[in-house]
Design a protein around this motif. Structure first.
Motif, short mmCIF file in Angstrom:
data_model
loop_
_atom_site.label_atom_id
_atom_site.label_comp_id
_atom_site.label_asym_id
_atom_site.label_seq_id
_atom_site.Cartn_x
_atom_site.Cartn_y
_atom_site.Cartn_z
N LEU A 39 -1.61 7.23 6.24
CA LEU A 39 -0.94 5.95 6.40
C LEU A 39 -0.55 5.55 5.04
CD1 LEU A 39 -0.13 3.46 8.14
CD2 LEU A 39 -2.43 2.55 7.70
N ASP A 40 -1.30 5.75 4.07
CA ASP A 40 -0.66 4.98 2.75
C ASP A 40 0.55 5.67 2.25
OD1 ASP A 40 -3.16 3.44 2.65
OD2 ASP A 40 -4.16 4.92 1.32
N GLU A 75 4.26 -7.24 6.92
CA GLU A 75 3.33 -7.10 8.33
C GLU A 75 3.27 -5.30 8.66
OE1 GLU A 75 4.02 -11.32 10.67
OE2 GLU A 75 5.09 -9.43 11.18
N LEU A 76 2.02 -4.88 9.23
CA LEU A 76 2.01 -3.59 9.54
C LEU A 76 1.26 -3.52 10.86
CD1 LEU A 76 1.64 -0.59 8.82
CD2 LEU A 76 -0.39 -0.94 7.70
N ARG A 90 -7.72 -1.57 2.57
CA ARG A 90 -6.79 -1.29 1.50
C ARG A 90 -5.20 -1.94 1.84
NH1 ARG A 90 -8.35 3.98 2.64
NH2 ARG A 90 -6.52 4.34 3.74
N VAL A 91 -4.97 -2.18 3.16
CA VAL A 91 -3.72 -2.86 3.52
C VAL A 91 -3.88 -4.27 3.07
CG1 VAL A 91 -2.42 -3.71 5.52
CG2 VAL A 91 -3.27 -1.18 5.48
N LYS A 92 -5.00 -4.93 3.25
CA LYS A 92 -5.06 -6.00 2.47
C LYS A 92 -5.05 -6.26 1.04
CE LYS A 92 -8.41 -10.01 2.52
NZ LYS A 92 -9.74 -10.74 2.70
N HIS A 93 -5.56 -5.45 0.28
CA HIS A 93 -5.04 -5.03 -0.94
C HIS A 93 -3.66 -5.02 -1.40
CE1 HIS A 93 -9.59 -3.80 -1.93
NE2 HIS A 93 -9.41 -5.30 -1.54
N TYR A 94 -2.97 -4.46 -0.55
CA TYR A 94 -1.48 -4.37 -0.57
C TYR A 94 -0.56 -5.44 -0.24
CZ TYR A 94 -2.36 0.71 -0.60
OH TYR A 94 -2.90 2.17 -0.51
N GLU A 95 -1.47 -6.53 -0.11
CA GLU A 95 -0.89 -7.91 0.49
C GLU A 95 0.33 -7.88 1.66
OE1 GLU A 95 1.00 -9.52 -2.87
OE2 GLU A 95 -0.73 -9.95 -4.03
N VAL A 96 -0.40 -6.96 2.62
CA VAL A 96 0.20 -6.92 3.84
C VAL A 96 -0.55 -7.25 4.90
CG1 VAL A 96 1.50 -5.15 5.34
CG2 VAL A 96 1.66 -5.02 2.87
N ARG A 97 -0.03 -8.06 5.72
CA ARG A 97 -0.97 -8.30 7.04
C ARG A 97 -0.93 -7.19 8.13
NH1 ARG A 97 2.28 -13.00 6.04
NH2 ARG A 97 3.66 -12.47 7.66
N SER A 98 -2.25 -6.87 8.50
CA SER A 98 -2.26 -5.86 9.40
C SER A 98 -2.47 -6.21 10.74
CB SER A 98 -3.55 -4.77 8.93
OG SER A 98 -4.85 -5.61 8.84
N TYR A 99 -1.84 -5.45 11.61
CA TYR A 99 -2.26 -5.61 13.14
C TYR A 99 -2.56 -4.38 13.89
CZ TYR A 99 0.23 -10.14 12.53
OH TYR A 99 0.47 -11.35 11.90
N ILE A 100 -3.68 -4.06 13.78
CA ILE A 100 -4.10 -2.72 13.99
C ILE A 100 -5.29 -2.83 15.12
CG2 ILE A 100 -5.23 -0.48 13.19
CD1 ILE A 100 -4.20 -1.15 10.37
N PRO A 101 -5.04 -2.40 16.17
CA PRO A 101 -6.14 -2.64 17.22
C PRO A 101 -7.32 -1.74 16.98
CG PRO A 101 -4.27 -1.31 18.23
CD PRO A 101 -3.94 -2.06 16.89
#
Length: 250
Positions: A39-40, A75-76, A90-101
């Motif tokens: 993903l990264d 947003e991801l 990790r996504v939170k550290h990228y300053e991206v809001r995650s929407y992963i079920p």
């Protein structure tokens, strides 16, 4: 592969803009790697592509309102195969809001010594269960899966006879570029493929012919109604004869 089968295969990942359906970035990964491990790279490539588009737009149209988000990816949205505590953190550290079920968990998770990861997972869970998160997941199923269907099912890229990862990636980039071009053509001309444009041109000719035929039919009916009304008012005077006319004159 991920399930243990010994096939010479690769895994393609698309980063798709949910507003337009365009593929922002595409990566080719080894098929034995899990989604959480790849993903990264896809997210970083998509961020670089968006920043490049924003910079190019600022150079070409500095006075216009920017159409590309100047803040980059905010947003991801993915499917549940990409969910893990480490990925969400990790996504939170990228300053991206995650929407992963989340996947179905058996029992309770042990958060001993993982306070930051726990907060990230719980925040992602709240966002996914909200109405906005559900709408994003529905759009992901429409936009992302559509790009895969056009490129690999309808486009025939599910199997390719090429040697080496670089050659496969080149072929994949050309295929995805054609998919984005079809979106541009559909936006400008209303047709995404030459065959569809030809069909729409034929339908346009048929509509023009029907419109002209309908207009001629209306004009003919109007002329018939005018002629009938004139005959209606002229014929009674013809039957009355000259005495009626002399009475009106005198």
């Amino acid at each position: 592969m991920k399930d243990g089968r010994t096939h010479l295969a690769h895994k393609a990942e698309h980063a798709v803009d949910l507003d337009t359906g365009a593929v922002v970035a595409v990566t080719l990964q080894a098929a034995d790697q899990g989604d959480t491990a790849t993903l990264d790279e896809t997210l970083c490539d998509a961020g670089i592509a968006v920043s490049g588009l924003a910079g190019r737009e600022a150079e070409l149209r500095p006075e216009d309102t920017p159409r590309v988000n100047v803040n980059g990816i905010e947003e991801l949205v993915t499917d549940k195969g990409y969910h893990s505590g480490a990925v969400v953190q990790r996504v939170k550290h990228y300053e991206v809001r995650s929407y992963i079920p989340e996947k179905l968990q058996k029992g309770r998770r042990n958060w001993q010594g993982k306070a930051e990861e726990q907060r990230a997972v719980y925040a992602n869970r709240r966002r996914v269960r909200g109405s906005y998160g559900k709408s994003l997941l529905r759009r992901r199923g429409e936009m992302v899966e559509r790009s895969f269907a056009h490129c690999y099912e309808t486009g025939g890229m599910r199997r390719c006879h090429l040697r080496g990862r670089e050659n496969i990636l080149k072929r994949q980039l050309v295929h995805v570029g054609a998919f984005n071009l079809s979106l541009v053509l559909r936006k400008m001309l209303g047709a995404g493929t030459p065959r569809e444009l030809r069909n729409r041109f034929g339908m346009l000719i048929v509509r023009i012919f029907l419109l002209l035929w309908h207009g001629n039919g209306q004009n003919h009916s109007c002329r018939s109604r005018v002629a009938a009304s004139v005959a209606k008012y002229v014929v009674p005077f013809a039957h009355q004869g000259p005495p009626t006319v002399l009475q009106k004159i005198s």
